[in-house]
Design an enzyme around this catalytic site. Structure first.
Site, PDB file in Angstrom:
ATOM      1  N   CYS A 142       0.823  -1.217   0.000  1.00  0.00           N
ATOM      2  CA  CYS A 142       0.000   0.000   0.000  1.00  0.00           C
ATOM      3  C   CYS A 142       0.858   1.269   0.000  1.00  0.00           C
ATOM      4  O   CYS A 142       1.566   1.530  -0.958  1.00  0.00           O
ATOM      5  CB  CYS A 142      -0.987  -0.035   1.151  1.00  0.00           C
ATOM      6  SG  CYS A 142      -2.361   1.132   0.945  1.00  0.00           S
ATOM      7  N   LYS A 163     -11.861   8.400  -1.000  1.00  0.00           N
ATOM      8  CA  LYS A 163     -11.125   7.256  -0.495  1.00  0.00           C
ATOM      9  C   LYS A 163     -11.518   5.990  -1.240  1.00  0.00           C
ATOM     10  O   LYS A 163     -12.688   5.717  -1.478  1.00  0.00           O
ATOM     11  CB  LYS A 163     -11.384   7.070   0.998  1.00  0.00           C
ATOM     12  CG  LYS A 163     -10.569   5.936   1.627  1.00  0.00           C
ATOM     13  CD  LYS A 163     -10.826   5.804   3.113  1.00  0.00           C
ATOM     14  CE  LYS A 163      -9.956   4.710   3.726  1.00  0.00           C
ATOM     15  NZ  LYS A 163     -10.183   4.541   5.178  1.00  0.00           N
ATOM     16  N   SER A 192      -7.525   0.165   0.694  1.00  0.00           N
ATOM     17  CA  SER A 192      -7.956   1.185   1.651  1.00  0.00           C
ATOM     18  C   SER A 192      -6.946   2.321   1.608  1.00  0.00           C
ATOM     19  O   SER A 192      -5.932   2.295   2.292  1.00  0.00           O
ATOM     20  CB  SER A 192      -8.034   0.583   3.064  1.00  0.00           C
ATOM     21  OG  SER A 192      -8.407   1.569   4.009  1.00  0.00           O
ATOM     22  N   HIS A 235      -4.195  -4.314   0.153  1.00  0.00           N
ATOM     23  CA  HIS A 235      -3.918  -4.955   1.439  1.00  0.00           C
ATOM     24  C   HIS A 235      -4.341  -6.416   1.384  1.00  0.00           C
ATOM     25  O   HIS A 235      -5.325  -6.819   2.015  1.00  0.00           O
ATOM     26  CB  HIS A 235      -4.664  -4.239   2.563  1.00  0.00           C
ATOM     27  CG  HIS A 235      -4.020  -2.960   3.011  1.00  0.00           C
ATOM     28  ND1 HIS A 235      -2.877  -2.932   3.756  1.00  0.00           N
ATOM     29  CD2 HIS A 235      -4.372  -1.674   2.794  1.00  0.00           C
ATOM     30  CE1 HIS A 235      -2.536  -1.669   4.008  1.00  0.00           C
ATOM     31  NE2 HIS A 235      -3.421  -0.885   3.431  1.00  0.00           N
ATOM     32  N   GLU A 237      -3.130  -8.750   2.853  1.00  0.00           N
ATOM     33  CA  GLU A 237      -2.978  -9.369   4.178  1.00  0.00           C
ATOM     34  C   GLU A 237      -4.165  -9.118   5.104  1.00  0.00           C
ATOM     35  O   GLU A 237      -4.252  -9.737   6.175  1.00  0.00           O
ATOM     36  CB  GLU A 237      -1.696  -8.854   4.843  1.00  0.00           C
ATOM     37  CG  GLU A 237      -1.805  -7.490   5.518  1.00  0.00           C
ATOM     38  CD  GLU A 237      -1.786  -6.302   4.555  1.00  0.00           C
ATOM     39  OE1 GLU A 237      -1.839  -5.158   5.025  1.00  0.00           O
ATOM     40  OE2 GLU A 237      -1.713  -6.527   3.330  1.00  0.00           O
ATOM     41  N   ARG A 249     -14.460   2.934  12.619  1.00  0.00           N
ATOM     42  CA  ARG A 249     -13.596   3.967  13.194  1.00  0.00           C
ATOM     43  C   ARG A 249     -13.889   5.321  12.550  1.00  0.00           C
ATOM     44  O   ARG A 249     -14.015   6.347  13.234  1.00  0.00           O
ATOM     45  CB  ARG A 249     -12.135   3.585  12.977  1.00  0.00           C
ATOM     46  CG  ARG A 249     -11.111   4.624  13.415  1.00  0.00           C
ATOM     47  CD  ARG A 249      -9.799   4.403  12.695  1.00  0.00           C
ATOM     48  NE  ARG A 249      -9.930   4.619  11.260  1.00  0.00           N
ATOM     49  CZ  ARG A 249      -9.063   4.171  10.350  1.00  0.00           C
ATOM     50  NH1 ARG A 249      -8.013   3.475  10.722  1.00  0.00           N
ATOM     51  NH2 ARG A 249      -9.262   4.423   9.065  1.00  0.00           N
TER      52      ARG A 249
END
Length: 307
Positions: A142, A163, A192, A235, A237, A249
Site C-alpha cells: 500500500c 477514499k 484502503s 492490502h 494481508e 472507526r
C-alpha cells in the site's frame, strides 16, 4: 510451516489456536536448519493487528521462517505500547549490519502527505537504500508500495477524488510470471487508501512490470527489476473484519465514510462480510517467499551477494 517468533509475542497464542505451527526461539535453537530470515518494517499504527495478519500470510509454505520486527526510531507510535516495541521490535540501528533473505515494508496512514513531509521519511529512505545491498527481495504494501515506487523509480502518487475502500475485482495480466503461479485469472483484493500511483509512468518504466490490475483500483501487483522489489498497492494481508474496523472507526470520527465497496452483502454493515480474497493472497505471499526469496539466497547470509 513453522514461523519462528519470540516466545511471548502476543500473536503466537492466536496463531497456535488457528493450528498454525509457530516455533519459539528455544525450540528453533535445537534444529540444524537455516531458516529464511525475514524483517518486517511495521509502519502501521495498529502494529499488533498487522503482526498477526502478516504472520498468517507467511504461514502457508513448508519453509521455516525467522521473523524480525522493526520499527522507526524517528517516530513515536501512539497506538502501540512502548513496552511492546521495546520487547518485540528492533530498530534500524540494531539490524543495519545484518543481511536478510526478504523484507516487508507495510503501509501507513500518511498517504495524503507529501513523502518528504512524513516525519520518518529520511530514515525510511535510508532503509530502502540499505535494502539494495542487504536484502534479496523486498515486498512493499500500500503506502509502502507508493513510497518504494517513488524512491526507487521516481513514480509519483496521485490524490484520489475520494477514499478507495473495499474489495475490488482484479485481472491477472501475466500468468507465466512466477509470482502469479497458481493464481486465478480474476480475483478480489482489499484496498484502503486516499491516493493512487501515476499509472502512465509505471507503464513506461522498463524496470517495472504490472502483473495484476483492477479497472477501479488500478495496478495491484507490480514487479520491479525482475523481483528485487515487489509492490502491492492494496492490502492482501487484511483479515475478514479489518475494513469493517476501519469503516466503523471513521464513522465514530464523524468522517461520513462511504460503505466499503463489494464488502458487506447488500452494503449492509450489520452483516458479517464474506472472506473472498484469502486464497489468492496466500498464493501471492507463498510465491514471493519461494521464487523470489528462498530460491535466490545463499545458505550463508553473511556471504557477499550481488544485487
Amino acid at each position: 510451516m513453522p514461523i519462528k517468533v519470540q516466545t511471548d509475542l502476543p500473536a503466537k497464542a492466536i496463531l497456535e489456536d488457528e493450528n498454525i505451527f509457530v516455533m519459539d526461539e528455544h525450540r528453533a535453537m535445537t534444529q540444524d536448519i537455516r531458516p529464511l530470515s525475514i524483517v518486517i518494517l511495521n509502519l502501521m499504527p495498529t502494529k499488533e493487528d498487522t503482526e498477526l495478519q502478516l504472520l498468517r500470510m507467511l504461514s502457508n509454505t513448508p519453509l521455516q521462517i525467522d521473523v524480525t520486527f522493526c520499527h522507526m526510531e524517528t517516530h513515536i507510535s501512539k497506538n502501540t505500547p512502548a513496552s511492546h516495541l521495546n520487547k518485540h521490535y528492533k530498530t534500524f540501528s540494531e539490524i543495519k549490519d545484518q543481511k536478510f533473505d526478504g523484507m516487508i515494508i507495510t503501509g501507513a496512514p500518511v498517504e495524503q502527505m507529501p513523502f518528504e513531509e512524513v516525519n520518518y521519511w529520511e530514515e525510511l529512505t535510508m532503509i530502502m537504500e540499505w535494502s539494495k545491498t542487504n536484502v534479496f527481495s523486498t515486498f512493499h504494501i500500500c503506502w509502502g508500495a507508493q513510497a518504494g515506487l517513488y524512491y526507487h523509480y521516481g513514480i509519483q502518487k496521485q490524490l484520489l477524488k475520494e477514499k478507495l475502500s473495499g474489495v475490488y475485482h482484479h485481472t491477472l495480466l501475466h500468468r507465466k510470471v512466477l509470482l502469479a503461479r497458481g493464481m486465478d485469472d480474476v480475483f478480489y483484493a482489499p484496498h484502503s487508501r486516499y491516493t493512487g500511483i501515476d499509472e502512465e509512468a509505471v507503464e513506461k518504466n522498463e524496470h517495472l512490470k504490472v502483473i495484476a490490475k483492477s479497472e477501479e483500483a488500478g495496478s495491484y501487483i507490480i514487479i520491479g527489476d525482475g523481483g528485487k522489489r515487489i509492490f502491492v498497492t492494496g492490502h492482501s494481508e487484511y483479515d475478514r473484519l479489518t475494513l469493517d474496523k476501519e469503516y466503523r472507526r471513521d464513522v465514530d470520527r464523524n468522517l461520513n465514510p462511504e460503505v466499503p465497496k463489494n464488502y458487506y452483502k447488500n452494503d449492509d454493515p450489520s452483516i458479517i462480510p464474506e472472506l473472498i480474497w484469502r486464497a489468492n493472497s496466500n498464493c501471492l505471499y507463498t510465491n514471493w517467499l519461494n521464487y523470489y526469496v528462498y530460491q535466490s539466497t545463499p545458505y550463508n547470509l553473511q556471504e557477499d551477494f550481488e544485487k
